[in-house]
Design an enzyme around this catalytic site. Structure first.
Site, mmCIF file in Angstrom:
data_model
loop_
_atom_site.group_PDB
_atom_site.id
_atom_site.type_symbol
_atom_site.label_atom_id
_atom_site.label_comp_id
_atom_site.label_asym_id
_atom_site.label_seq_id
_atom_site.Cartn_x
_atom_site.Cartn_y
_atom_site.Cartn_z
ATOM 1 N N ASP A 22 0.811 -1.222 0.000
ATOM 2 C CA ASP A 22 0.000 0.000 0.000
ATOM 3 C C ASP A 22 0.845 1.274 0.000
ATOM 4 O O ASP A 22 0.487 2.261 -0.660
ATOM 5 C CB ASP A 22 -0.913 0.033 1.234
ATOM 6 N N GLU A 86 2.370 -7.491 14.451
ATOM 7 C CA GLU A 86 3.128 -6.280 14.804
ATOM 8 C C GLU A 86 2.302 -5.351 15.675
ATOM 9 O O GLU A 86 2.770 -4.857 16.710
ATOM 10 C CB GLU A 86 3.576 -5.541 13.543
#
Length: 621
Positions: A22, A86
């Protein structure tokens, strides 16, 4: 000594969490470049590390050892189990390790992340299908997304990307844990001074640029205070620089252009700017700093050219900037258009703080020294931190007998320190100021300013400007209409005179010890060197000055003697160049002179027994 509460290790300032497909080639690369150019250490992983489904130990460690985590929530962020691991780890470290988390919603709305709508709803449904709806892992991911989306951050849809990046970098720069510059080991009495300085700096105002001065005597603690305030407030600025000992740096291989380059490098890390000369350096500073909120501290500035090259104008710096100039020369600050209201005078330590500083340097924890011995050291140091440190170190772990012995030779203990601290600054004085400085050091410390200037003027010195220069350069201070000088400077001044002829006082320019004067008279020494004799004795002393005892001192201009009684009763002839004569105990006799018709000596007759004068004398009472 190791601390029991060490801060956790910081390997990185910022950890970036993102979905590469992205943002890697647009927003992310621009953000990373901006962070790098501002000297912010940033962890960004490579595509090669994102193989497999398990977050690698190296990334977990990087998250744990970062101060900030920036999570870039983009359209496909939740599609990656890697990214979800994460964000879960980041939110865990936020709770357990005080990690600061800053979310950026890149072309998605916070509510999409928070409530699982749009692409986030579809991606989380897929993960539930893969791992099970009641999977602990999926629940952990959902909670992390929810908690992160609740945090204050930025949303980027149609906004200007460059402006947002600038705002992110600015916020991090002002909060980042900067490694503090080493200050003195024992910071005594620093807190109230920091409060006063912060008030002067007006850190709450970002509308103006402010330049202030730290002014005071050498060794009084100006640099220590400057370092303390720098460490205390530097995080409130986009960038900061502390240029240490500008004067000394210029004595070595560096020139002003090199210092400009160092300044620019500290404030604009990552920028490779070529500073080939001072003029180009000024242009680079003007063109690159005027939009940045910076903190700049210039230590030990001694010359106007240094200020012109390093902080020539307020317009060089962005709104909210603060420039602190540390110097011994008050007039240098005034000539640089710094208002006196923004000049902070660093004064000696209060007695209780002086005692504490001496105690830390001089006493082991289990040792005590008689208070009268301690008080003598404190009296001699007069609140001067460098003197207290040097004396404390020299007296460390010594017995009371050794303290008593040391107190008798304090001047010798401090000689090297005083020379190192003050001699170079003395050499920068003009001849008029040097002579006045030596007179005050050897004779007149603690006397009324009016009296001192009257004596100096009689001897053809320009006392008005000379005394003012010494006050501005912190050599003397005005207290209750008197002129005071610290012991360190007095020591240096007297040592300068002694070094003229170490073994022959009669060939020195000034004399203040009674035994030296008696020795000169006994030798019937003829000298052109001795210009001033000032003997202020605590107890009466007798001496035998014959009729020509003083005429041998052919260039003597000042003769002041108190508590000195002459056993010789007849008239005394005075030197031709005498300008000031003050001797209250002089017998009621007629001093005579061999002056020419246009020359006269000014005689101070206060408390004098002189009843008749040769008409060559001009009398001023």
């Amino acid at each position: 000594m190791a601390s029991s509460s060490l801060k956790r290790k910081r390997s990185y300032d910022v950890f970036l969490s993102f979905r590469g497909t992205d943002v890697r080639n647009n927003f992310l690369s621009h953000l990373y470049t901006a962070l790098y150019q501002n000297g912010i250490s940033t962890y960004i992983d490579s595509e090669e590390m994102r193989k497999g489904d398990q977050i690698r130990p190296a990334l977990m460690k990087a998250i744990e050892e970062s101060q900030f985590a920036i999570i870039i929530f983009s359209k496909d962020y939740a599609s990656s189990s890697w990214c979800l691991e994460e964000v879960a780890k980041i939110m865990e470290c936020k709770t357990q390790k005080d990690l600061i988390v800053l979310p950026v919603f890149y072309k998605v709305e916070p509510r999409e992340v928070r409530w699982g709508r749009g692409s986030y709803g579809r991606d989380m449904a897929k993960h539930e299908s893969d791992f099970g709806k009641d999977s602990h892992k999926v629940k952990r991911w959902k909670k992390a997304l929810f908690d992160a989306s609740e945090l204050s951050g930025w949303t980027l849809n149609d906004e200007v990307e460059a402006e947002l990046i600038k705002e992110i970098v600015s916020k991090i720069s002002m909060q980042i844990d900067q490694r503090p510059i080493h200050v003195a080991e024992h910071l005594i009495g620093i807190h109230p001074r920091l409060i006063e300085l912060n008030s002067m700096l007006k850190l709450g105002s970002d509308e103006d640029v402010r330049m202030i001065g730290l002014w005071g005597l050498g060794g009084i603690g100006k640099t220590t205070l400057g370092l303390a305030v720098y460490n205390n407030i530097s995080r409130q600025f986009e960038a900061s620089c502390f240029l240490a000992d500008v004067c000394k740096a210029l004595e070595g291989p560096k020139d002003l252009a090199a210092l400009q380059k160092q300044l620019l490098s500290d404030i604009l890390p990552g920028r490779r700017l070529v500073v080939s000369n001072v003029h180009i350096g000024i242009s680079l500073m003007q063109n690159n700093l005027y939009r940045k909120k910076v903190l700049l501290v210039l230590d030990n500035v001694t010359d106007r050219s240094q200020l012109d090259a390093l902080a020539g104008n307020l317009e060089w710096f962005g709104a909210g900037s603060r420039i602190i100039i540390i110097t011994r020369d008050k007039h240098l600050l005034i000539s640089h258009r710094i208002d006196e209201d923004y000049i902070y005078e660093v004064k000696p330590l209060e007695n209780c703080d002086a005692f504490e500083l001496l105690r830390r340097h001089a006493f082991p924890s289990n040792n005590s020294i008689r208070r009268d011995l301690v008080d003598k050291v404190l009296h001699y140091a007069n609140g001067h931190p460098l003197t207290l440190k040097e004396l404390g170190c020299s007296l460390y772990c010594r017995s009371e007998r050794e303290w008593e012995s040391s107190l008798r030779i304090l001047a010798k203990i401090l000689k090297k320190t005083s020379n190192d601290t003050f001699k170079w600054s003395y050499d920068g004085l003009d001849d008029n100021a040097k002579e006045i400085c030596l007179d005050i050091a050897c004779f007149f410390t603690g006397y009324s300013k009016e009296y001192i200037m009257k004596v100096l003027d009689s001897c053809d010195f320009e006392s008005t400007i000379g005394v003012e220069v010494l006050v501005e350069k912190s050599w003397v201070t005005e207290e209750s209409e008197t002129l005071q000088m610290c012991n360190m400077i007095q020591l240096m001044g007297m040592d300068i005179i002694r070094q003229e002829y170490p073994n022959d006082p009669g060939r020195r320019s000034r004399l203040w010890l009674f035994d030296d004067f008696r020795n000169i008279l006994s030798r019937h020494l003829v000298t052109d060197a001795l210009q001033s004799i000032v003997l202020i004795l605590p107890e009466p002393e007798k001496i035998n000055i014959g009729p020509n005892g003083l005429t041998n001192l052919r260039r003597l201009k000042k003769l002041i003697m108190k508590n000195v009684h002459n056993s010789f009763q007849d008239p005394i002839y005075l030197p031709n160049e005498l300008k000031w004569f003050e001797w209250p105990e002089c017998h009621p006799c007629i001093p005579e002179s061999s002056f020419g018709p246009d020359e006269s000596a000014q005689l101070d007759l206060h408390e004098s027994n002189i009843q008749a004068l040769s008409k060559q004398f001009e009398v001023r009472i």
